[in-house]
Write an enzyme that holds these catalytic residues in place. Structure first.
Site, PDB file in Angstrom:
ATOM      1  N   LEU A 424      49.947  26.994  26.601  1.00 53.09           N
ATOM      2  CA  LEU A 424      51.088  27.630  27.385  1.00 53.09           C
ATOM      3  C   LEU A 424      50.849  29.137  27.865  1.00 53.09           C
ATOM      4  CD1 LEU A 424      54.093  26.210  25.581  1.00 53.09           C
ATOM      5  CD2 LEU A 424      53.652  25.736  27.809  1.00 53.09           C
ATOM      6  N   GLY A 425      50.134  29.706  27.019  1.00 50.71           N
ATOM      7  CA  GLY A 425      49.899  31.227  27.284  1.00 50.71           C
ATOM      8  C   GLY A 425      49.555  31.953  26.162  1.00 50.71           C
ATOM      9  N   GLY A 427      50.362  34.541  23.482  1.00 54.62           N
ATOM     10  CA  GLY A 427      51.439  35.486  22.608  1.00 54.62           C
ATOM     11  C   GLY A 427      50.826  36.798  22.136  1.00 54.62           C
ATOM     12  N   GLY A 428      51.596  37.577  21.439  1.00 49.77           N
ATOM     13  CA  GLY A 428      51.189  38.844  21.094  1.00 49.77           C
ATOM     14  C   GLY A 428      49.931  38.816  20.187  1.00 49.77           C
ATOM     15  N   GLY A 430      47.992  35.506  19.421  1.00 54.80           N
ATOM     16  CA  GLY A 430      47.166  34.408  19.912  1.00 54.80           C
ATOM     17  C   GLY A 430      47.695  33.501  20.969  1.00 54.80           C
ATOM     18  N   VAL A 432      49.369  30.175  22.649  1.00 49.15           N
ATOM     19  CA  VAL A 432      50.742  29.611  22.479  1.00 49.15           C
ATOM     20  C   VAL A 432      50.400  28.193  23.144  1.00 49.15           C
ATOM     21  CG1 VAL A 432      53.257  29.226  22.717  1.00 49.15           C
ATOM     22  CG2 VAL A 432      51.855  31.672  22.770  1.00 49.15           C
ATOM     23  N   LYS A 446      52.532  28.375  18.092  1.00 49.42           N
ATOM     24  CA  LYS A 446      52.305  29.877  18.334  1.00 49.42           C
ATOM     25  C   LYS A 446      51.473  30.142  17.159  1.00 49.42           C
ATOM     26  CE  LYS A 446      54.442  34.068  19.813  1.00 49.42           C
ATOM     27  NZ  LYS A 446      55.544  34.817  20.269  1.00 49.42           N
ATOM     28  N   ASP A 544      59.767  45.300  20.681  1.00 50.91           N
ATOM     29  CA  ASP A 544      59.042  44.709  21.674  1.00 50.91           C
ATOM     30  C   ASP A 544      59.830  44.284  22.778  1.00 50.91           C
ATOM     31  OD1 ASP A 544      56.771  45.011  23.304  1.00 50.91           O
ATOM     32  OD2 ASP A 544      55.649  43.329  22.234  1.00 50.91           O
TER      33      ASP A 544
END
Ligand SMILES: *[C@@H]1O[C@H](CO)[C@@H](O)[C@H](O)[C@H]1NC(C)=O
Ligand SMILES: *[C@@H]1O[C@H](CO)[C@@H](O)[C@H](O)[C@H]1NC(C)=O
Ligand SMILES: *[C@@H]1O[C@H](CO)[C@@H](O)[C@H](O)[C@H]1NC(C)=O
Ligand SMILES: *[C@@H]1O[C@H](CO)[C@@H](O)[C@H](O)[C@H]1NC(C)=O
Ligand SMILES: *[C@@H]1O[C@H](CO)[C@@H](O)[C@H](O)[C@H]1NC(C)=O
Ligand SMILES: *[C@@H]1O[C@H](CO)[C@@H](O)[C@H](O)[C@H]1NC(C)=O
Ligand SMILES: *[C@@H]1O[C@H](CO)[C@@H](O)[C@H](O)[C@H]1NC(C)=O
Length: 723
Positions: A424-425, A427-428, A430, A432, A446, A544
């Site tokens: 999916l993308g 993350g902070g 690693g 997802v 995630k 964040d």
């Protein structure tokens, strides 16, 4: 149970079982009947008549008495005979036999040759019921004496001399020294075979002159087991006249008035072969029949269930087997081991089927297979051990007890994400991955951060807290998987990606983004943050806040995400050693103090508000800072109009945009104390929203559905349809 009790129980059981076992093993007589006397077994059809037992312990003619002999010991004797006939043994299988002692017949003379008394003929009348015959196969007739003729006779009446047969022998001695020990061949001793059908022990002497024979004063005649009697010359003078000799009697099912053959007996109600696996045999010595257990069975065919299976394999000396022996009812199987063969393994040794080379090859391939299997096993076990280690390292034992978190195994997770097939993308920390639970719920999986011992407690606490934060505007943590090096967290799925992508899109492709929706997203985000900041025991700071961390579900409800797990700090730990926040959103005060407070989040939220009204990145147009440009515009014109997004900056909405801008300014106030808290921010936003007129129905392609999968839509230039 205490050991003593166990012992006792076992003992009791054994005692209780003993009679059963005994009966099964030695089913030789009728239940309730005495089956032994003086240490000698009395198998049915023999039996000792017993008072008070309402079964016949023997068949007619097979009665045995248990009597005292002269020295007072109990010995079995044939019942209903003139003199007591001592029984030495009785057998049913494999041959029907009775070993008994019968008297020796004798006649003695004085020196002038006159008879000193009446002869003893040896008659015992043992056959009142007619069941016995003297075994011709196992006995012989022996005559002792000098100048003696002795014979016996028998069989049914008939023939010239009244009986069916006469048999005997002559023994002669020239002088006192003629007889030799061990020589029973006519000098002092003779012996002869006897015919079958002999029913009694009756002997007749017919002597020549016995005068002057002091070396042999008596004649003796007796039937004895073959090879039992060894002649001694001294017996001629010293053998007592009351001597008895052991001999074998055959018996059969018959009586002296009627005797049936098997053919007749089988239909008779008194048929004696009552056991299963028994058969009938016609008697070979006299009329009548016998019973025998069939091949492979042993025991007593005259008793119900008397014949039992022989475990041939336990008697290899009788039942040979060169291979593997297996008992079967009535028989046994004997097969060669694998790889060996024999035409008949019961008779011939098994030989190897394959050549030595083939065996070797087989052995080697088997060995290799085994080795591979062992290696695989070891690998799997190591994997499992590693998984367990990770589980522990990642705080599994604590998290297991938390009900609201589901702990997924590595396998389950692989199934959910289809082996991480759809990313999916990032993350902070690693990647997802997209996943689907068993109930078709979509989830985002995630990668978290690597956990070491120092951070374990933090991590578990964070996960617990996060799982307890239940709010419509906070992404929900559903579970985690700890069996991997880096723990994986399973979150609810946000179908519309994040606010950053929607605001700033991919490249030049931008979808219309109406003010109302922006306002709703701002309100939702503020609510989520407010909930966090006022969360019961722990005040939680996000650390964040930025549009990329505001996810949007299929209805564009914002969900605050990416607590980064590391930055989720509780009240008692204000200082963080870890880098916090993202460029462009970090409160400058935090830079100076390293003190992560709620106000830091509020500062970041202010930046988000600016982005919402300007639709500009924090750094835009090369090197322009959104914050600085906004502050500049605000100082010059007392409003931020210069940077408002043209799309929404209509006359009608200008007021609202200015208000949001003012609120953002407050959030960005360098004086931390003067910043509003999340409560105020949320309330002000809600008030602004209320002041808006009802939502106009915007002519968007399928509502905002098109924003979903923004990148893709742009790529297909399908957007042109909407504008
Ligand atoms: C013995 O059994 C028979 C029948 O089998 C029966 O008629 C008789 O009464 C019994 N006698 C005793 C003493 O139980
Ligand atoms: C009596 O029987 C016992 C046991 O069979 C035996 O040892 C003993 O010799 C017998 N006595 C006589 C006098 O036959
Ligand atoms: C021997 O026996 C006969 C007949 O029984 C008798 O007449 C005779 O007197 C006996 N002789 C001796 C020496 O006892
Ligand atoms: C068998 O014969 C004997 C005489 O030889 C006789 O005493 C006995 O009663 C007979 N037995 C039967 C069962 O008829
Ligand atoms: C023994 O007796 C049976 C019948 O009772 C008869 O068939 C058989 O021939 C006899 N055997 C001898 C050797 O007399
Ligand atoms: C027995 O011996 C005596 C003397 O030794 C002799 O007179 C007698 O005739 C003998 N008798 C017989 C029957 O040989
Ligand atoms: C009874 O059967 C056994 C084995 O089945 C056999 O050895 C024996 O000879 C048989 N007995 C007679 C009398 O045939």
């Amino acid at each position: 149970m205490s050991p003593a009790l166990v012992m006792l129980t076992c003992l009791l059981l054994a005692v209780a079982m003993a009679p059963l076992l005994l009966q099964a093993a030695t089913l030789i007589g009728k239940p309730g009947c005495q089956t032994t006397c003086g240490g000698i077994d009395i198998p049915y059809p023999f039996g000792i008549a017993m008072e008070g037992v309402n079964v016949s312990c023997s068949l007619t003619g097979f009665e045995i008495s248990c009597a005292k002999n002269r020295s007072g010991d109990l010995v079995p004797v044939l019942a209903n005979t003139e003199i007591a006939i001592e029984v030495l043994s009785l057998s049913v299988m494999p041959r029907p036999e009775a070993r008994v002692r019968l008297p020796v017949a004798s006649q003695c003379y004085n020196s002038t040759g006159g008879e000193t008394g009446p002869p003893s003929y040896g008659t015992v009348d043992l056959n009142r019921a007619g069941v016995y015959r003297i075994s011709d196969a196992h006995n012989e007739l022996v005559v002792l004496g000098c100048n003696t003729l002795a014979y016996t006779n028998g069989g049914p009446a008939g023939g010239q001399y009244g009986k069916t047969f006469y048999t005997g022998c002559i023994s002669y001695c020239r002088d006192a020294r003629s007889a030799q020990d061990g020589m029973c061949a006519g000098v002092g001793c003779c012996h002869v075979q006897i015919p079958p059908n002999l029913t009694d022990n009756w002997m007749t002497f017919d002597s020549w002159s016995r005068a002057n024979q002091t070396f042999s004063p008596c004649d003796y005649a007796f039937i004895v087991e073959k090879d039992h009697y060894k002649f001694k010359a001294s017996d001629l003078t010293t053998m007592p006249v009351s001597q008895t000799m052991p001999l074998r009697l055959d018996w059969a099912i018959r009586s002296n008035i009627s005797a049936m053959s098997c053919a007749e007996a089988m239909t008779s109600p008194d048929y004696a072969c009552v056991s299963q696996h028994s058969e009938c045999l016609d008697s070979t010595n006299g009329p009548g029949y016998l019973c025998n257990c069939t091949r492979g069975y042993e025991g007593n065919p005259y008793i119900v269930h008397g014949c039992t299976n022989i475990d041939e394999c336990s008697r290899p000396e009788i039942y040979r087997c060169y291979g593997k022996c297996k008992d079967t009812p009535g028989s046994y199987d004997c097969t060669c081991r694998m790889g060996y063969q024999s035409e008949n393994p019961k008779e011939q040794r098994c030989t190897a089927k394959f050549s030595r080379a083939a065996q070797l090859a087989l052995g080697i391939s088997l060995g290799i297979s085994l080795l591979i299997l062992t290696l695989l096993c070891a690998l799997m076990m190591r994997q499992k051990r590693r998984m367990n280690e990770y589980f522990k390292k990642n705080g599994g034992s604590v998290l297991e007890k938390v009900e609201s978190i589901k702990i997924f195994t590595k396998d389950e997770l692989n199934k959910i994400t289809k082996n991480n097939s759809e990313v999916l993308g990032k993350g902070g920390f690693g990647k997802v991955y997209k996943g689907t639970l068993a109930d078709n719920t979509m989830v985002a999986v995630k990668e978290s951060i690597e956990i070491n011992d120092a951070r374990k407690e933090d991590f578990t606490n964070e996960v617990i807290i996060q799982s307890q934060m239940i709010h419509a505007n906070i992404i929900k943590l559903l579970g985690c998987c700890l069996e991997v090096d880096v723990p994986m967290l399973v979150y609810e799925f946000a179908a519309n990606g994040n606010l950053h992508d929607i605001l700033h899109g991919h490249g030049s492709c931008r979808l219309p983004f109406p003010l109302d929706l922006r306002l709703d997203i701002a309100i939702g985000s503020a609510e989520g943050l407010r909930y966090m900041h006022s969360y019961a025991k722990h005040t939680i700071r996000h650390g964040d806040i930025k549009p990329a961390n505001i996810l949007l579900d299929e209805k564009f409800v914002p969900k605050i995400s990416d607590f980064g797990t590391s930055k989720l700090l509780t009240l008692d730990k204000d200082y963080t050693m870890f880098p916090v926040g993202s460029m462009g959103y970090i409160d400058p005060v935090f830079y100076m103090t390293g003190h992560l407070t709620k106000e830091c989040d509020i500062y970041s939220f202010g930046v988000v508000l600016l982005e919402l009204i300007s639709r500009k990145r924090t750094i835009y147009g090369g090197n322009l800072s959104l914050i600085i440009e906004f502050l500049k515009a605000y100082k010059q014109e007392n409003n931020g109009r210069a940077i408002f997004d043209k799309e929404i900056a209509t006359e009608e909405s200008m007021h609202i945009l200015e208000e949001i801008g003012r609120l953002a300014m407050e959030c960005l106030n360098e004086n931390v104390e003067e910043r509003p808290d999340m409560n105020e921010v949320a309330e002000q936003l809600v008030m602004l929203r209320r002041a808006r007129k009802p939502k106009p129905n915007l002519p968007l392609c399928g509502g905002f559905g098109l924003i979903r999968g923004l990148g893709r839509v742009c790529a297909f230039s399908a957007l042109s349809l909407c504008f």
